[in-house]
Design a protein around this motif. Structure first.
Motif, PDB file in Angstrom:
ATOM      1  N   ARG A   1     -77.322  -5.768  41.279  1.00 17.27           N
ATOM      2  CA  ARG A   1     -77.737  -7.125  40.926  1.00 17.27           C
ATOM      3  C   ARG A   1     -77.834  -7.248  39.408  1.00 17.27           C
ATOM      4  NH1 ARG A   1     -78.745 -10.064  45.125  1.00 17.27           N
ATOM      5  NH2 ARG A   1     -79.520  -9.164  47.066  1.00 17.27           N
ATOM      6  N   MET A   2     -77.594  -8.464  38.906  1.00 14.31           N
ATOM      7  CA  MET A   2     -77.599  -8.687  37.460  1.00 14.31           C
ATOM      8  C   MET A   2     -78.690  -9.661  37.053  1.00 14.31           C
ATOM      9  SD  MET A   2     -75.199  -6.821  36.320  1.00 14.31           S
ATOM     10  CE  MET A   2     -75.533  -7.303  34.630  1.00 14.31           C
ATOM     11  N   SER A   3     -79.229  -9.414  35.882  1.00 11.65           N
ATOM     12  CA  SER A   3     -80.084 -10.406  35.243  1.00 11.65           C
ATOM     13  C   SER A   3     -79.611 -10.527  33.802  1.00 11.65           C
ATOM     14  CB  SER A   3     -81.546  -9.957  35.300  1.00 11.65           C
ATOM     15  OG  SER A   3     -82.339 -10.791  34.487  1.00 11.65           O
TER      16      SER A   3
ATOM     17  N   ASP B   1     -92.773  -6.475  31.018  1.00 12.19           N
ATOM     18  CA  ASP B   1     -93.726  -7.181  31.875  1.00 12.19           C
ATOM     19  C   ASP B   1     -93.557  -6.843  33.353  1.00 12.19           C
ATOM     20  OD1 ASP B   1     -95.294  -8.527  30.023  1.00 12.19           O
ATOM     21  OD2 ASP B   1     -93.831 -10.124  29.790  1.00 12.19           O
TER      22      ASP B   1
ATOM     23  N   LEU C   1     -90.282  -6.383  35.168  1.00 10.93           N
ATOM     24  CA  LEU C   1     -89.004  -6.579  35.857  1.00 10.93           C
ATOM     25  C   LEU C   1     -88.428  -5.196  36.177  1.00 10.93           C
ATOM     26  CD1 LEU C   1     -86.850  -8.571  36.827  1.00 10.93           C
ATOM     27  CD2 LEU C   1     -85.857  -8.544  34.550  1.00 10.93           C
TER      28      LEU C   1
ATOM     29  N   ARG D   1     -74.684 -17.523  23.139  1.00  9.13           N
ATOM     30  CA  ARG D   1     -73.985 -18.439  24.045  1.00  9.13           C
ATOM     31  C   ARG D   1     -74.282 -19.890  23.699  1.00  9.13           C
ATOM     32  NH1 ARG D   1     -71.144 -17.140  28.780  1.00  9.13           N
ATOM     33  NH2 ARG D   1     -70.397 -15.385  27.610  1.00  9.13           N
TER      34      ARG D   1
ATOM     35  N   ARG E   1     -81.049 -21.531  49.049  1.00  9.25           N
ATOM     36  CA  ARG E   1     -81.961 -20.986  50.037  1.00  9.25           C
ATOM     37  C   ARG E   1     -83.340 -20.753  49.421  1.00  9.25           C
ATOM     38  NH1 ARG E   1     -78.674 -16.595  52.649  1.00  9.25           N
ATOM     39  NH2 ARG E   1     -79.433 -15.354  50.930  1.00  9.25           N
TER      40      ARG E   1
ATOM     41  N   ILE F   1     -86.923 -22.409  50.391  1.00  9.85           N
ATOM     42  CA  ILE F   1     -88.059 -21.580  50.814  1.00  9.85           C
ATOM     43  C   ILE F   1     -89.288 -21.887  49.965  1.00  9.85           C
ATOM     44  CG2 ILE F   1     -88.961 -19.220  50.864  1.00  9.85           C
ATOM     45  CD1 ILE F   1     -86.070 -18.345  51.563  1.00  9.85           C
TER      46      ILE F   1
ATOM     47  N   VAL G   1     -97.562 -14.435  34.204  1.00  8.69           N
ATOM     48  CA  VAL G   1     -97.088 -13.155  33.673  1.00  8.69           C
ATOM     49  C   VAL G   1     -98.275 -12.376  33.095  1.00  8.69           C
ATOM     50  CG1 VAL G   1     -95.644 -12.047  31.940  1.00  8.69           C
ATOM     51  CG2 VAL G   1     -94.766 -14.001  33.203  1.00  8.69           C
TER      52      VAL G   1
ATOM     53  N   GLY H   1     -98.262  -9.636  35.480  1.00 13.21           N
ATOM     54  CA  GLY H   1     -97.215  -8.810  34.886  1.00 13.21           C
ATOM     55  C   GLY H   1     -97.664  -7.362  34.754  1.00 13.21           C
TER      56      GLY H   1
ATOM     57  N   GLU I   1     -95.270  -6.811  44.663  1.00 22.03           N
ATOM     58  CA  GLU I   1     -94.494  -7.469  43.619  1.00 22.03           C
ATOM     59  C   GLU I   1     -94.783  -8.957  43.604  1.00 22.03           C
ATOM     60  OE1 GLU I   1     -90.326  -6.734  42.942  1.00 22.03           O
ATOM     61  OE2 GLU I   1     -90.472  -4.953  44.210  1.00 22.03           O
TER      62      GLU I   1
ATOM     63  N   PHE J   1     -91.410 -11.802  38.858  1.00 26.72           N
ATOM     64  CA  PHE J   1     -89.999 -11.466  39.003  1.00 26.72           C
ATOM     65  C   PHE J   1     -89.626 -11.264  40.466  1.00 26.72           C
ATOM     66  CE2 PHE J   1     -91.239  -9.473  34.830  1.00 26.72           C
ATOM     67  CZ  PHE J   1     -90.871 -10.577  34.088  1.00 26.72           C
TER      68      PHE J   1
ATOM     69  N   GLY K   1     -87.254 -13.784  36.226  1.00 24.59           N
ATOM     70  CA  GLY K   1     -86.515 -12.546  35.939  1.00 24.59           C
ATOM     71  C   GLY K   1     -85.019 -12.748  36.064  1.00 24.59           C
ATOM     72  N   HIS K   2     -84.590 -13.911  36.551  1.00 24.96           N
ATOM     73  CA  HIS K   2     -83.167 -14.295  36.600  1.00 24.96           C
ATOM     74  C   HIS K   2     -82.281 -13.272  37.303  1.00 24.96           C
ATOM     75  CE1 HIS K   2     -84.019 -17.549  33.774  1.00 24.96           C
ATOM     76  NE2 HIS K   2     -84.857 -16.702  33.222  1.00 24.96           N
ATOM     77  N   ILE K   3     -82.744 -12.678  38.385  1.00 24.40           N
ATOM     78  CA  ILE K   3     -81.886 -11.755  39.122  1.00 24.40           C
ATOM     79  C   ILE K   3     -80.973 -12.585  40.017  1.00 24.40           C
ATOM     80  CG2 ILE K   3     -81.803  -9.774  40.654  1.00 24.40           C
ATOM     81  CD1 ILE K   3     -84.747  -9.266  39.907  1.00 24.40           C
ATOM     82  N   ARG K   4     -79.667 -12.427  39.793  1.00 24.26           N
ATOM     83  CA  ARG K   4     -78.732 -13.265  40.526  1.00 24.26           C
ATOM     84  C   ARG K   4     -78.767 -12.998  42.020  1.00 24.26           C
ATOM     85  NH1 ARG K   4     -74.016 -14.410  37.189  1.00 24.26           N
ATOM     86  NH2 ARG K   4     -75.007 -15.019  35.283  1.00 24.26           N
ATOM     87  N   GLY K   5     -78.711 -14.050  42.799  1.00 31.76           N
ATOM     88  CA  GLY K   5     -78.686 -13.918  44.243  1.00 31.76           C
ATOM     89  C   GLY K   5     -80.032 -13.533  44.814  1.00 31.76           C
ATOM     90  N   LEU K   6     -81.070 -13.448  43.957  1.00 32.27           N
ATOM     91  CA  LEU K   6     -82.368 -13.009  44.452  1.00 32.27           C
ATOM     92  C   LEU K   6     -83.498 -13.904  43.952  1.00 32.27           C
ATOM     93  CD1 LEU K   6     -83.033 -10.608  46.275  1.00 32.27           C
ATOM     94  CD2 LEU K   6     -83.790  -9.373  44.264  1.00 32.27           C
TER      95      LEU K   6
ATOM     96  N   TYR L   1     -73.673 -23.145  33.609  1.00 27.84           N
ATOM     97  CA  TYR L   1     -73.305 -23.863  32.392  1.00 27.84           C
ATOM     98  C   TYR L   1     -73.022 -22.873  31.271  1.00 27.84           C
ATOM     99  CZ  TYR L   1     -73.307 -27.392  28.748  1.00 27.84           C
ATOM    100  OH  TYR L   1     -72.937 -28.204  27.716  1.00 27.84           O
ATOM    101  N   ASN L   2     -73.872 -21.858  31.161  1.00 26.99           N
ATOM    102  CA  ASN L   2     -73.696 -20.856  30.109  1.00 26.99           C
ATOM    103  C   ASN L   2     -72.489 -19.962  30.340  1.00 26.99           C
ATOM    104  OD1 ASN L   2     -75.702 -21.554  28.364  1.00 26.99           O
ATOM    105  ND2 ASN L   2     -77.249 -20.307  29.370  1.00 26.99           N
ATOM    106  N   GLU L   3     -71.977 -19.961  31.575  1.00 27.35           N
ATOM    107  CA  GLU L   3     -70.805 -19.133  31.868  1.00 27.35           C
ATOM    108  C   GLU L   3     -69.530 -19.932  31.736  1.00 27.35           C
ATOM    109  OE1 GLU L   3     -71.308 -17.459  35.687  1.00 27.35           O
ATOM    110  OE2 GLU L   3     -72.657 -15.913  34.959  1.00 27.35           O
TER     111      GLU L   3
END
Lengths: 338, 297
Positions: free
Chosen positions: A62-64, A77, A79, A198, B78, B82, B133, B137, B152, B155, B237-242, B254-256
């Protein structure tokens, strides 16, 4: 009532099925900085296939992504990064110091100072180069607008700033007064300072502001590829800096999650022939050029590169406070454009 | 707030008078004012909305669908659903309880409670996120304890839910309190004097009296819960797909340089908002009588 209860149970089960992520044998989290999105998208797929054939296990990476400093802060913190692949050594040092999850000697654990790929700083100009920009002195010509992010917040911008400093040092034979004069003049040509690489690219290519963007070489190539080679062209200055974005295993996290084996294999694979090939394909300069496709390597312009460990800078530990600390050189030379 | 817009007040302008009365402007002024409002709305509300859909469909309908069924986008949709499914009911329960306490009872510290309910409106969402946080955190107050017990929050989904609940806290309560205060506690007193228990009174007298205002509150709360960016961005935490919600996913796309895909997901969010608005308008139209009665009660 019973029917209601049954449908409620079914609803909860459905909700749970949605919450519970698809269970893979191993899941790794790579916390990275902004411009590596496309690189790791390709690399993760290749690594997953490689790991499957090697061990028979399924691994999902997975990516962040985010600004390098912000990402380091998130790991501090809590992650749960298994590996970090950031823009600056200082950001990984910060994690090591604050959490103890990475040993202080992390830079010596992997080849090439833990940098499997490097990049440099180049210029992106509008097609046909209407302002005739070929090297650093052209940036301070009358009427030229320069786009670069804020060195206080952006890792890429610090490299850009240091590249300009390296040019000034050469041009003015180390005359500090003249060098500062050039830097002040350069930043007087910057109409907006974005916070990240970016964001600056978007300002230049989408909003059409500025005549030249100083940015990562990989970022410039990507903008060219995504937004059309008919709109922009890359200009390589006579001298630039060798940027070494480092990677590290987060020992504290992998040992707790039991993912050390996969995470180590992941980082090692970046140095493998296939990893190096993908690195070059995604516009980063590979640590081992021999493994890359010749066509990919031919795209990189030849230019004189200084490193951060050059006596001019004396490494990040010295350059960071001297140039970017509060009251440092950047604070002294920068006045917002009027 | 929404209840005030509907029903009774509109009817005041009904009696038609010939000639100019003291409270009516000249026709030219009226036309100019109304025109100005429409130009303003068109420029600041309609144009951006139209732009979202135009940009989203620029690559054609198949590119639009591809952007939405892409795994990370589906995961973001999703997660957004939720989070709303947890945050909205939680705030509904809280909002009703708080409004009930504030409107029907006298107690010490009541004005303090009302002020606290408004707190999330006055605090920047970024601060709301940072507070969590700081609390949960790894370097925060409860961080070491949570870490030792393998819980947890930041994040992960619980942190996103917490941050969303915090920012959408006041919507239901704010909607109910003025109405319940206006209605007073006469009905409840009557029910109690006829021998109904406290709970029965609440269920059969208080709730039905405010059901429309409650619905509005929930709709507004839901719209904000799905659209929240700032606070969620800090704790995600911006974890893709999660851990990316729809608004975060829009920013990432947008940034991509995936502008069409970014606007495709953004258009989904806009559709949700439009649907909420349409639902609200429909309910107002369909049950105009009942709503007016609730107000007049």
């Amino acid at each position: 009532m019973r029917r209601m209860r049954r449908s409620l149970a079914a609803g909860l089960a459905a909700l749970w099925a949605m919450v519970a992520p698809a269970v893979a044998d191993t899941t790794l989290l790579n916390v990275s900085y902004d411009p590596t999105r496309e690189l790791y998208e390709a690399f993760n797929a290749a690594f997953a296939a490689h790991f499957k054939t090697e061990t028979g296990e399924t691994v999902t990476v997975r990516m962040s992504h985010g600004g390098s400093g912000k990402q380091a802060r998130a790991v501090i913190d809590g992650l749960k990064a298994d590996v970090v692949t950031l823009a600056l050594e200082a950001d990984i040092d910060a994690i090591a110091e604050a959490t103890g999850k990475i040993p202080a000697n992390w830079r010596d654990r992997l080849p090439n100072h833990s940098a499997p790929y490097t990049s440099t700083i180049v210029f992106l100009v509008r097609k046909g180069n209407p302002q005739g920009i070929h090297d650093w002195p052209d940036l301070v010509k009358e009427g030229v607008e320069v786009i670069t992010p804020n060195p206080k917040t952006s890792g890429g911008a610090r490299w850009s700033y240091l590249a300009a400093w390296a040019y000034a040092s050469e041009a003015f034979h180390g005359d500090e007064e003249a060098m500062r004069g050039f830097m002040g003049e350069l930043f007087r040509h910057v109409p907006v300072l974005d916070t990240g690489a970016r964001g600056a690219t978007t300002t230049f290519v989408r909003r059409g502001i500025g005549d030249v963007l100083i940015t990562w070489e990989n970022e410039a190539f990507l903008a060219l590829k995504e937004l059309g080679p008919d709109k922009f062209e890359i200009v390589a200055p006579s001298i630039s800096i060798k940027a070494e974005p480092p990677i590290a295993l987060v020992d504290g996290n992998v040992d707790k999650a039991g993912t050390r084996q996969a995470a180590e294999a992941y980082l090692a694979y970046l140095y493998s022939p296939e990893g190096q090939r993908l690195v070059a394909k995604n516009f980063y300069r590979p640590a081992e050029p021999a493994f890359a496709d010749n066509a990919d390597m031919a795209r990189f312009p030849h230019l004189k590169l200084v490193t951060i460990d050059d006596p001019l800078f004396g490494g990040w530990k010295k350059a960071q406070p001297a140039h970017f600390g509060n009251g440092g050189v950047f604070d002294q030379i920068y006045q917002p454009a009027r | 707030m929404a209840a005030e817009l509907s029903g009774a007040p509109l009817r005041i302008s009904r009696p038609v008078r010939r000639g100019r009365s003291a409270t009516t402007e000249a026709p030219a002024v009226r036309v100019a004012l109304v025109g100005l409002v429409f130009v303003f709305l068109g420029f600041f509300l309609m144009l951006p909305l139209v732009a979202v859909f135009v940009e989203a469909l620029r690559g054609g309908i198949s590119a639009y669908l591809a952007a939405i069924v892409e795994p990370d986008a589906l995961a973001a949709i999703r997660l957004t659903l939720i989070v709303a499914a947890i945050a909205v009911p939680a705030n509904m329960v809280f909002g009703v309880a708080a409004a009930w306490a504030v409107a029907k009872f006298e107690f010490k510290g009541k004005s303090l409670l009302v002020t606290l309910i408004d707190l999330p409106f006055s605090v920047s969402p970024v601060i709301s996120g940072l507070v969590y946080v700081l609390l949960f955190g790894a370097q925060g107050f409860f961080g070491p304890f949570l870490d030792a017990h393998g819980v947890e929050i930041i994040f992960a989904v619980p942190g996103i839910v917490l941050a969303t609940i915090f920012v959408t806290f006041p919507f239901v309560a704010r909607e109910l309190i003025p109405l319940m205060q206006e209605q007073g506690s006469g009905d409840e007193e009557a029910a109690l004097s006829l021998g109904a228990s406290g709970f029965t009174t609440f269920l059969l007298v208080t709730l039905p009296n405010v059901k429309w205002a409650l619905l509005y509150g929930v709709l507004l709360c839901n719209a904000r819960a799905m659209g929240e960016f700032g606070a969620v961005s800090v704790v995600s935490g911006h974890i893709r797909g999660l851990t990316n919600t729809m608004p975060l996913h829009v920013e990432i796309l947008y940034n991509e340089y995936s502008f069409a895909a970014a606007f495709a997901v953004a258009s989904l969010l806009a559709l949700l908002a439009l649907f909420t608005l349409a639902l609200k308008t429909f309910l107002e139209w369909r049950f105009a009588g009942a709503i007016a009665a609730e107000r007049a009660h």
